[in-house]
Structure formats: C-alpha cells, structure tokens
Design an enzyme around this catalytic site. Structure first.
Site, short mmCIF file in Angstrom:
data_model
loop_
_atom_site.label_atom_id
_atom_site.label_comp_id
_atom_site.label_asym_id
_atom_site.label_seq_id
_atom_site.Cartn_x
_atom_site.Cartn_y
_atom_site.Cartn_z
N GLU A 57 -6.92 -7.42 -0.27
CA GLU A 57 -7.45 -7.30 1.10
C GLU A 57 -8.91 -6.91 1.07
O GLU A 57 -9.24 -5.75 0.83
CB GLU A 57 -6.66 -6.25 1.90
N GLU A 93 0.81 -1.22 0.00
CA GLU A 93 0.00 0.00 0.00
C GLU A 93 0.84 1.27 0.00
O GLU A 93 0.47 2.27 0.62
CB GLU A 93 -0.93 0.03 1.22
C1 GAL Z 1 -4.25 -2.26 5.23
C2 GAL Z 1 -2.88 -2.91 5.38
C3 GAL Z 1 -2.96 -4.17 6.22
C4 GAL Z 1 -3.75 -3.90 7.47
C5 GAL Z 1 -5.12 -3.37 7.11
C6 GAL Z 1 -5.99 -3.04 8.28
O1 GAL Z 1 -4.11 -0.93 4.91
O2 GAL Z 1 -2.36 -3.23 4.12
O3 GAL Z 1 -1.68 -4.61 6.53
O4 GAL Z 1 -3.05 -2.98 8.23
O5 GAL Z 1 -4.98 -2.19 6.40
O6 GAL Z 1 -6.19 -4.14 9.05
#
Ligand code: GAL
Length: 849
Positions: free
Chosen positions: A256, A187
């Site tokens: 994600e 990110e």
């Molecule tokens: C994203 C990140 C993850 C985790 C998630 C929130 O931005 O890539 O590693 O932090 O947010 O749980």
C-alpha cells in the site's frame, strides 16, 4: 522541434512498457520469489501494481478502468475481497453485479494484467465493519482476529470458499490465470499487541491455513514482521524505501503506497502532490524494491451503506491517479506513467543484481545496479527538503532538485526526475443540468415531487420494549442506520420541570454516531459526533406539559468502525445516561433504566420507498426543510456519455437512490473546519495524511456519483430520504468532463521518457511539451494561453513573466490546433531567445472540443 501527430504511436508504448501490451490474456504458470523479486515463469520481475476495489465502481466501468491502469503502466491490479458484500447472510452468497469478483478478475486477465487478490478476510479499507459480516458478531463465543475457534472456523470457511471459486474458474497463475499473489489478514502487526500472546498463535494459524489452500502462488501478509515463511511480509505506508523484509529470502514488496487519503464527512479533502508520490516510488525501487502498489489507483465510490467509519464519506476518490468518476487525474496519472516507464528501462539491470550505494554526499544518495555483462542503471536522490544540489556521478554533473530522484537507465543519461513533470495537467469541468423534465399543459417545465413523512417514534408492529438503554448495533445488526428509542415522562402538576420550561433539559449521552431528539413529536435537537470522536453528550431544552410527555430518540450510525484493535466492539447508540434536569439543577430524573420501546429501521425502509414504487407518496402541500422526509421525483439523464453526479447542495443529510440503486449517504450540511488547508502545499519533505488538505470550511462532498449504467435516457426515479431537513428542489445534475489541459515544461526538464529507446536515429533528446486530448473524438480547438520565457502560475491561471517572446502563441497554435495531440520542443531553437542567460520555460493552456 515541432511535430504534430493525430494519434500517439501505440508501438512506442509497447516498447516502453516492456510487457505484454496487446489485449492478449496474461498467461503465467509458475510464480515464485527470491530475495530480489517475484519470479514469473523463471524471470525476476520489476512490477507496478494499483488497487481498484470492484464494488466501488460498476462492471460497466471496469474495462475502462483496467485499460486506463494498463495505459498508465501497471502490471498488476490489486483488490481486496469484501466478505460482507459476498455473504450478507451466513452461507448465502452474492456475486452479482458490482460483486462479480470472478468477472472482475477475468477482465483484468483479459487486458493482459496480473491480479493480487487480498482476501483478508479482514480488509479495513474504510469499508463497513472492516469487511466483516455483522452476523459474525452474533456467533456464540466468537472473538474476532485472534486465536478463537469460532472465528477461525468462519475465517477459514470464507477464505476457502473464495480460493475454491478462483480455482473453479482457473484464475490462479498456476492454472494459467492472472492471480499471481494473495494476501491473508491485513496489517495485524499494527495492533497485535492488544491481543496478547494469542496474536502469535493466530498469525501462525492464519499462515498455515492460507498455505494449505494450495493456490500455487505466493501469499503475503502486510505489516506483519513475524509473518511465518513462506508468507512474505510486505510494507504499507507513504514511504517504504527503508523497509526490510523479515526474511532474507523474501523480496522487498510494498502493498500500500497511499496515493492520497480518504475523506470523512465533516472533514477537509486530503491530497498528495504527485512530485512526492513519484519520489516515494522511485526511492522504493532505488533501494531494492521490486513491486509496489498504489492504494488506490482508482478509489471510486462507497455506494449503498458500504462505507466504514464512522463518518467515511461516500466518495472514496482518494486523490488517486484515476478519479472517482473514472477520469484520469492529471498530471498525477501521466507523471506516474512516465516514472513507470523510466523504472522499466532499468528492469534488466535491477533484476540481474543487488544494488550498491556509492557515496554522493550528505542528504544525497546514489544507487547503482551494475552487472558484469555491462548492464548499468542508476538512481540519484536528493533527500534534502529545500536545497537543490548539483552532484558529480561517474564523472558527469547532475542537477538534483530537493526531494527528488533522477533515474538513469544507462548510468549516464537522466530520463526522468521525479520533481520535473512532463505530463500535462487537466482541469475538470462540471456542466450543470436541471433535474426538470416534465412539460405541463402550458408547455412549462415542471418538476413534480412526491413525499412521505416518516412517522416520529414507533410506527412498526415489530417494535419491542426493554428496560434500560441498549447498545445499538447489537439490536439493529446493522440492518439499518436507524434505531428509535421511545419512552415517556409523566409530569404531575407542580414539579420544577414545568417551571421555566426552556430551562429544563433532557441530558442524553450516546456512543454516536448521530442523534435526532424529539420531545412531544417536535424536533428538539440534532447532534453528530465527528470522525475523531463519535460520542455525543447533549442538553436538549425540554418544554414539558402536565401529564404524559413523549421522548423519541432517533439514533443513527454513519458507517461502522473498520480499524483498530477490537474495532468490532466499538458500539453505538444511546447507552445513557438519559437524565431530565430542572432549571437550576435542583431535580434530576434518571430515565436510563425505565422501559424504552425500540424500533429497528424506518417505516419508509419497510415500505421499500427506495424503489420508488410504493403507493404512499403524497403530493399535496410540499414540505421543505422538514426532518425525516422521503422525496421522490423523476428525471431525464443528461445526453452523452460523460460521468454523471447529483448535486445535493441545499439538502441536509440522508441517503439517495436512483432507480432503486443506492448512490450512498449524502451529507452536504456537514462542513469541514475552516482552518488547516493549503491549496498549494510544498511537496518537499515527508508527507503524511494531514499535510496537504483543501476545501476548508466547506462540505467535503456535494456531488454524488450516479453511474451511467444506472440511468436510462428518461423517466429515472430519484428517491431521497432527508433526515435533518432540506430543499430537494435545489437538487440538480452535473456531468464531469475535462476542461482545460495545461503543461509547463522548462529548458532543464529531461526529454520525455517516450523519446528514449526509439529507433529514430535522428532523435533529439530535448525537453518537449506534450498535449493530447483525452477523448479520441476530440481535437485541440483553441490555445487559451502560451508563453515562452518566465511564465508564472498554475493551470487555469498562468500569467506572462517579465521575459517572454510574442512568437509563442502563434507557434503553439500552428503546432496544435486541429490535432488530437502535439509536441513542441522547449528550447530557444524553437522560439528564439527572449532573455539570454535566464532559465526559460513554456507554459500552455489548451482546450479540446
Ligand atoms: C491501511 C489499510 C487499508 C486502508 C488504508 C487507509 O492501514 O490496510 O485497508 O484502510 O490504511 O486508506
């Protein structure tokens, strides 16, 4: 129709998953991609992935977690690689126990699943310092995550080390192993503007470096619009249906999909309704996506001092489909499993062609995957947030609840609607167990405790003196949460600081995260920042004496920052000013630049009290509710195999160890704000992490996971370091199991997706209520509630509606009691019609035993 089965048919599952569903090792050799999908051995694939972070559970839990993931319909397990766990000191590697990455990857492969290895090595992940080892910070000239030679050298060295380790063990698909995908960075695109033009060259360098490692499988970068080819730019978020990959040659991948959200100490508990999560998943595949990953599928536990922050809680449950303790969370796990099956039924059409979008009407969307060879699958979505709709599609009429997607693998029949849950719900049950284990001479059960009072102020020879107030992390290098700042104030006879002692204050400012201030050896103030603002500014009432007055400030961190531009430089500790102010503000004495004595860590840490073995333990007058106190006792483990937790209500804040293993920081004394919660939040409409919160006004975590493999039947040593003051005799054990299981299915539900594609010629596609005890050793022992008609409420609190038939309970009992699983047709054919013209449903609550 009522049927009763002892066991769910494994063969059915194989048909529906449409993937390798035996325990054979996954073998892929050639992984590439095109504009539609990841291509494995020449075949485009529709894939479902889930995150399990190996150090957040134990190797003993891994096989079960992986099996539950596979049973839930996953093809891929995704994990980050945690640099600071593997290289705690530069060039000294650790892959033991929970850090055994090779073992984890092999286990996933042996279960027949693929691996997505997100090396980072910056990972965010609510993990201490975003995964960076602290020693990195001390490399001369280093600047993190930018075009900086010392940083790039270290990033390349670690990434290469991991890639080589995987290669040595033949773990890449190109070598016949399970790893089909890898990620570099994380990110960065969200924060790269802060790094100026160096951000561009850094990302180019990272891409080239990764590709040069020659893994034989594709690399991704998430949230990185400028990811250079051949790196695939992927999406992260609560929804990714509107995402378009940077390159026309890249598939649409979602790394994600936040299945819930993380919890912070002092915060309430986020949850994400499964209807919305299922909607987001179906929307993504509807709009051309071909791989999505649940972040998290099993969140687990931040053992030790691994949680990021500041203030990330020890539980990393995340409201994920498998809960922190490894128990499937229902109906989330089951409903998503049904969604995966429904999507897999569309796979052949989806990978064969690009989607088209025939118009359906405002706020409605139809997507069709249709091939010349006659394959046709469709998705129908209602994007409205409150109005249900009836739509015409291909000449048929379909009812679409608001904020839902219907999946039609044959462009005709609905196998699943994301808002209609066929899966059962389960209520967890906590069974309390006393910690008491010792029988004294009279046969009375006694709990014996030892304790050690942590000295206030400097007690170690390694302490050092420096003028001024220093930033904490630069001094502790995070070897401990704690740093003592000690100094003294000399008061001559008649200074105003002595008058109205209680009005004199010591004003202290700190970057956080917590502070215990002692004046003349007595606790004078305790303050903490919050997850949103870790800074502390406090006026401490100071009762001073003529002569020398001791000031001892114990500053502490609660997990180092893990997110944001330059998060590594956030800093902590008492950086000042520290001012003594007389009652009316008449006189101020600035203590900020006078000499302070520093001590990193606690005496108890040096004595390794956590192991329980030291000889310093006292057993005279038991100190309750005293700050800075170590306690030790022994306990027997509860019988059986159910997951175990330690209940810390009654304690303040600190860290606890079982048989020398840290179960993490505990903090039951920090309750969440009393407002902002809704136990039944409406799943309809866009979700964000603030939308659905529960547990307001209470501590977010009182129960702390103790993995079964860490305890033996008896004589387990528990050590607790209590900072604020608490009563350790209140600590108890609990085991977690499934209490009730429930299901509520209406006449308008589609038939369970399991009913599709079977060879049964007489199959009847009617709505069905399914129940199955989670443990193969248990059967349904009783039916607590059954109602056909218009029952109301939720699992554990169903009530009958106006319309009901008295046949429901006996029929359900007959079908289910004594069996591990049962299914019951939800129709008037089964139950008769208690109220013609009214839409009816069946609600059941059952107990396994
Ligand atoms: C994203 C990140 C993850 C985790 C998630 C929130 O931005 O890539 O590693 O932090 O947010 O749980």
């Amino acid at each position: 129709m009522i049927t009763m089965k002892k066991k769910i048919s494994i063969s059915l599952m194989v048909v529906y998953l449409g993937i390798v569903a035996t325990t054979s090792v996954v073998v892929a050799s050639n992984v590439t991609y095109d504009h539609r999908a990841i291509v494995i051995d020449g075949k485009r694939r529709v894939l479902v992935s889930g995150s399990i972070h190996y150090p957040r559970s134990t190797p003993e839990m891994w096989p079960d977690l992986i099996q539950k993931s596979k049973d839930g319909g996953l093809d891929i397990i995704e994990t980050y690689v945690f640099w600071n766990s593997h290289e705690p000191l530069r060039a000294q590697y650790d892959f033991s126990g929970r850090k055994d990455l090779v073992k984890f990857v092999k286990l996933v492969g042996e279960a027949g699943l693929y691996v997505h290895l997100r090396i980072g090595p910056y990972v965010c992940a609510e993990w201490n310092y975003g995964g960076f080892p602290l020693w990195l910070h001390f490399i001369p000239g280093i600047k993190f995550r930018t075009d900086n030679e010392p940083f790039k050298d270290e990033m390349q060295r670690f990434t290469t080390y991991i890639v080589d380790l995987m290669k040595k063990n033949d773990l890449y698909a190109s070598q016949g192993g399970p790893i089909i995908l890898s990620q570099i960075e994380n990110e960065y695109g969200n924060i790269d503007v802060a790094y100026g033009s160096a951000a561009k060259s850094y990302i180019k360098w990272a891409a080239n470096m990764a590709v040069s490692l020659d893994t034989g499988v594709p690399w991704v970068m998430c949230q990185q619009a400028d990811a250079p080819a051949p790196i695939i730019n992927t999406c992260n978020g609560f929804y990714c249906d509107q995402f378009t990959p940077t390159s026309n040659n890249s598939p649409k991948l979602w790394t994600e999909n936040w299945s819930g959200w993380f919890t912070s100490f002092g915060g309430n508990i986020p949850y994400r309704p499964v209807e919305d999560l299922a909607f987001a998943v179906a929307r993504f595949y509807q709009r051309g996506g071909t791989m999505q990953n649940y972040y998290m599928y099993h969140g687990g536990t931040n053992f030790d001092r691994t949680s990021g922050g500041p203030f990330i809680s020890t539980t990393y449950d995340y409201d994920a489909p498998i809960d922190e303790y490894g128990i499937i969370r229902q109906p989330k796990w089951g409903h998503l499993k049904d969604v995966h099956k429904a999507i897999k039924l569309c796979e052949a059409a989806m990978v064969a062609t690009d989607p088209t979008y025939p118009s359906l009407g405002p706020n409605l969307e139809a997507t069709v995957y249709k091939t010349e060879s006659g394959l046709c699958s469709a998705f129908l979505a209602n994007l409205g947030t409150n109005a249900d709709a009836t739509v015409k599609f291909n000449g048929n009429s379909y009812q679409l609840p608001a904020w839902s997607v219907s999946i039609l693998p044959d462009c005709k029949n609905v196998v699943l609607n994301t808002a209609k849950i066929n899966s059962m719900a389960m209520l967890p049950k906590f069974i309390p167990h006393s910690l008491k284990y010792n029988l004294d001479s009279s046969g009375e059960i006694q709990q014996t405790w030892g304790w050690f009072r942590e000295p206030i102020g400097i007690s170690k020879t390694q302490a050092f003196v420096k003028p001024g107030l220093l930033e904490q992390i630069n001094i502790t290098a995070d070897k401990s949460d704690y740093l003592w700042y000690s100094s003294s104030i000399i008061i001559k006879g008649n200074e105003p600081f002595l008058q109205n002692g209680s009005q004199t204050v010591l004003h202290v400012e700190s970057l956080g995260h917590g502070l215990h201030a002692f004046i003349n050896g007595k606790l004078a103030a305790t303050r903490f920042g919050t997850a949103g603002n870790s800074k502390i500014s406090v006026d401490i009432p100071a009762i001073l004496n003529t002569g020398k007055n001791k000031v001892d400030l114990l500053s502490l961190t609660v997990g180092l920052a893990n997110y944001g531009a330059f998060f590594d430089l956030a800093g902590a500790g008492v950086t000042g000013p520290a001012l003594l102010r007389s009652s009316n503000g008449g006189l101020t004495l600035d203590l900020s630049s006078q000499p302070w004595t520093y001590q990193v860590g606690l005496k108890g840490e040096d004595l390794d009290l956590a192991s329980g073995s030291s000889s310093v333990w006292d057993s005279s007058v038991f100190p309750k509710n005293q700050p800075l106190t170590w306690y030790k006792t022994s306990f027997d483990a509860p019988d059986g195999n159910d997951p175990v937790g330690l209940e810390f209500t009654g304690m303040g804040k600190g860290e606890a160890w079982v048989n020398g293993q840290s179960i993490g920081r505990y903090w039951p004394a920090f309750s969440s704000p009393s407002s902002g919660c809704s136990d039944n939040c409406d799943y309809r409409g866009p979700y964000n992490e603030k939308k659905c919160r529960k547990n307001c006004g209470k501590p977010p975590q009182t129960l702390y996971h103790v993995p079964r493999s860490w305890v033996k039947p008896s004589g387990n040593i528990l050590v607790v370091f209590e900072e604020i003051g608490g009563d350790p005799t209140k600590i108890s054990l609990a085991t977690k199991k499934v209490g009730s299981m429930c299901s509520h299915v209406s006449e308008t539900h589609p038939a369970p997706v399991d009913m599709w594609n079977t060879d049964e010629t007489d199959k009847k596609l009617e709505p069905m209520l399914l129940l199955e005890c989670p443990s193969p050793d248990e059967v349904i022992s009783s039916i607590k509630f059954a109602s056909f008609g218009t029952p109301q409420g939720s699992c554990g609190s169903y009530t009958h509606g106006k319309c009901r038939t008295f046949r429901a309970l006996p029929l359900v009992r007959k079908a289910c009691v004594g069996a591990r699983s049962c299914k019951i047709g939800v129709s008037i054919d089964t139950f008769g019609d208690p109220c013609t013209g009214v839409k009816k449903s069946l609600a059941v609550e059952a107990i396994c035993g």
